[in-house]
Motif scaffolding. Structure first.
Motif, PDB file in Angstrom:
ATOM      1  N   GLN A  33       1.186  -3.316   3.115  1.00  0.00           N
ATOM      2  CA  GLN A  33       1.052  -4.767   3.097  1.00  0.00           C
ATOM      3  C   GLN A  33      -0.401  -5.179   2.851  1.00  0.00           C
ATOM      4  OE1 GLN A  33       2.546  -6.728   6.594  1.00  0.00           O
ATOM      5  NE2 GLN A  33       1.525  -8.640   6.117  1.00  0.00           N
ATOM      6  N   SER A 257       6.501 -10.691   9.132  1.00  0.00           N
ATOM      7  CA  SER A 257       7.420  -9.622   9.532  1.00  0.00           C
ATOM      8  C   SER A 257       8.831 -10.128   9.276  1.00  0.00           C
ATOM      9  CB  SER A 257       7.230  -9.261  11.010  1.00  0.00           C
ATOM     10  OG  SER A 257       7.562 -10.364  11.847  1.00  0.00           O
ATOM     11  N   ARG A 258       9.810  -9.278   9.490  1.00  0.00           N
ATOM     12  CA  ARG A 258      11.193  -9.711   9.251  1.00  0.00           C
ATOM     13  C   ARG A 258      11.612 -10.800  10.235  1.00  0.00           C
ATOM     14  NH1 ARG A 258      14.209  -3.869   8.120  1.00  0.00           N
ATOM     15  NH2 ARG A 258      12.478  -2.947   6.951  1.00  0.00           N
ATOM     16  N   ARG A 354      10.590  -8.638  -3.257  1.00  0.00           N
ATOM     17  CA  ARG A 354      10.806  -7.218  -3.535  1.00  0.00           C
ATOM     18  C   ARG A 354      10.282  -6.327  -2.415  1.00  0.00           C
ATOM     19  NH1 ARG A 354       9.197  -8.655  -8.941  1.00  0.00           N
ATOM     20  NH2 ARG A 354       7.092  -7.853  -8.504  1.00  0.00           N
ATOM     21  N   ARG A 355       9.351  -6.855  -1.626  1.00  0.00           N
ATOM     22  CA  ARG A 355       8.732  -6.047  -0.585  1.00  0.00           C
ATOM     23  C   ARG A 355       9.241  -6.359   0.821  1.00  0.00           C
ATOM     24  NH1 ARG A 355       3.991  -7.635   0.137  1.00  0.00           N
ATOM     25  NH2 ARG A 355       3.229  -5.763   1.184  1.00  0.00           N
ATOM     26  N   ILE A 356      10.340  -7.101   0.921  1.00  0.00           N
ATOM     27  CA  ILE A 356      10.854  -7.470   2.244  1.00  0.00           C
ATOM     28  C   ILE A 356      11.152  -6.238   3.083  1.00  0.00           C
ATOM     29  CG2 ILE A 356      12.869  -8.437   3.428  1.00  0.00           C
ATOM     30  CD1 ILE A 356      12.856 -10.714   1.478  1.00  0.00           C
ATOM     31  N   ARG A 357      11.708  -5.210   2.456  1.00  0.00           N
ATOM     32  CA  ARG A 357      12.060  -4.006   3.214  1.00  0.00           C
ATOM     33  C   ARG A 357      10.840  -3.265   3.749  1.00  0.00           C
ATOM     34  NH1 ARG A 357      17.100  -1.080  -0.011  1.00  0.00           N
ATOM     35  NH2 ARG A 357      18.567  -2.828   0.164  1.00  0.00           N
ATOM     36  N   GLU A 358       9.678  -3.528   3.168  1.00  0.00           N
ATOM     37  CA  GLU A 358       8.456  -2.890   3.642  1.00  0.00           C
ATOM     38  C   GLU A 358       7.875  -3.596   4.862  1.00  0.00           C
ATOM     39  OE1 GLU A 358       5.627  -2.571   0.511  1.00  0.00           O
ATOM     40  OE2 GLU A 358       7.090  -1.839  -0.954  1.00  0.00           O
ATOM     41  N   ILE A 361       9.484  -4.899  11.504  1.00  0.00           N
ATOM     42  CA  ILE A 361      10.529  -5.729  12.104  1.00  0.00           C
ATOM     43  C   ILE A 361       9.935  -6.962  12.762  1.00  0.00           C
ATOM     44  CG2 ILE A 361      12.352  -5.818  13.843  1.00  0.00           C
ATOM     45  CD1 ILE A 361      12.835  -2.863  13.325  1.00  0.00           C
TER      46      ILE A 361
END
Length: 373
Positions: A33, A257-258, A354-358, A361
């Motif tokens: 990030q 963060s998510r 595209r980078r949400i999974r990175e 939490i």
């Protein structure tokens, strides 16, 4: 899997964690990030990032700044001028605001998620309330400038990475973009026979009422929409993870963060719906964009940045009321700058999706900083 000893072991120079066997020379969950945002070192583990393994002078793009970014930099200068002018107008007409609030009632409220009235101020208590609001705005302005102006010194190599990480740059980039997006949405809504009309009570506001009401909205709505809906849950999560400094999360600036992303979307929807009562349902859709912008600023920089955005947006109506020439000039500048900023925002949004999974939490899973012993 990262355990509680990973960060401590990394600081001691271990290649592997003796607690879980996790390799430690690959950085932490935040390295990607920070590298994507242009930082030279990770803000969590201190690791030098691969994208900056060579000096800036060896970078082939040095000295050739992106024209889109230069457009946003121009917008940043305009935002500084606008903020100074708006702050000056608040101070110049401050006495009118004190007189108005002395003779009228004002209510402090929260969004839970509907509007919940907490207490009412009038007379001397109302004036004290206005003074506290003005202090919050002045402090937010000071912090924003303190964090931004040192990075805005011209560089011979044309590198703008430091400027791009400042709250002023974020405010400028989002403000211009939101203006264009709101304009597009209002045109679409108007095409379907539901034009967004300014309520009559706004046109009837005196200068004193405008000075107070717009200042109050900039601070109180940020507390109700961002601090309560985003900051409080994040502070409670930090407490659950054993962070001694969990209360600082109320001020924002904890990073995306998510969980923060979910709270951002929820707060923006609640913020937009809260405006429906006085503006009508047509106000919901354009207001969501503003809510997302202020929520992002709160998460990335802190509540002072979201207050400045809100203050800039609301007090702009006071500046344009001075005369038609100023109104036309401001609209033209915002239109041109907004189109440039929108391109950059769309690109950053696409990269972010595209980078949400990175994303971590909640951001409190790793590291020993601020944890209970």
């Amino acid at each position: 899997m990262v355990c509680d000893r990973c960060e401590e072991s990394r600081e001691k120079g271990y290649s592997f964690c003796p607690g879980c066997g996790n390799p430690l020379n690959e950085g932490c969950l935040y390295c990607a990030q920070y590298e994507h945002e242009g930082y030279e070192y990770c803000g969590k583990c201190g690791r030098r990032l691969e994208g900056h393994s060579q000096p800036v002078s060896e970078n082939k793009n040095a000295g050739s700044p992106n024209p889109m970014k230069m457009g946003t930099l121009f917008s940043t200068v305009f935002i500084i001028i606008a903020l100074v002018a708006e702050l000056g107008s608040m101070l110049y007409f401050f006495g009118d605001g004190l007189d108005w609030v002395f003779d009228n009632k004002t209510t402090f409220f929260l969004l839970l998620p509907g509007i919940v009235k907490v207490c009412t101020f009038t007379g001397a208590s109302g004036q004290a309330y206005f003074v506290l609001i003005a202090i919050a705005i002045i402090l937010s302005f000071a912090v924003t400038m303190y964090q931004s102006l040192p990075a805005m010194k011209p560089r011979s190599d044309g590198d703008t990475s430091k400027v791009e990480r400042t709250p002023l740059y974020g405010i400028a980039m989002l403000f211009g973009s939101v203006i264009i997006l709101e304009l597009i949405v209002m045109l679409i809504i108007g095409a379907f026979g539901e034009p967004l009309e300014v309520p009559e009570w706004i046109n009837e506001m005196s200068m004193g009422e405008s000075i107070f009401s717009y200042a109050e909205a900039a601070v109180i709505e940020e507390i109700a929409s961002r601090v309560v809906i985003i900051g409080v849950p994040m502070a409670l999560l930090a407490l659950c993870y054993g962070r001694r400094d969990f209360l600082k999360n109320l001020l924002g600036g904890f990073g995306m963060s998510r969980v923060a992303l979910i709270l951002l979307i929820a707060s923006s929807i609640i913020f937009a719906v809260a405006h429906m009562g006085s503006w009508g349902i047509a106000k919901i859709f354009p207001t969501i964009f503003g809510g997302l912008a202020m929520g992002w600023l709160y998460i990335e920089y802190g509540v002072h940045a979201s207050i400045m955005y809100h203050f800039l947006n609301d007090y702009l109506s006071i500046l344009v009321s001075v005369n038609d020439v100023m109104a036309s000039a401001l609209f033209l500048i915002l239109l041109v700058a907004g189109l440039v900023c929108l391109i950059e925002v769309l690109k950053k949004t696409s990269d972010g999706i595209r980078r949400i999974r990175e994303l971590p939490i909640c951001g409190f899973e790793t590291g020993s900083e601020g944890k209970e012993d």
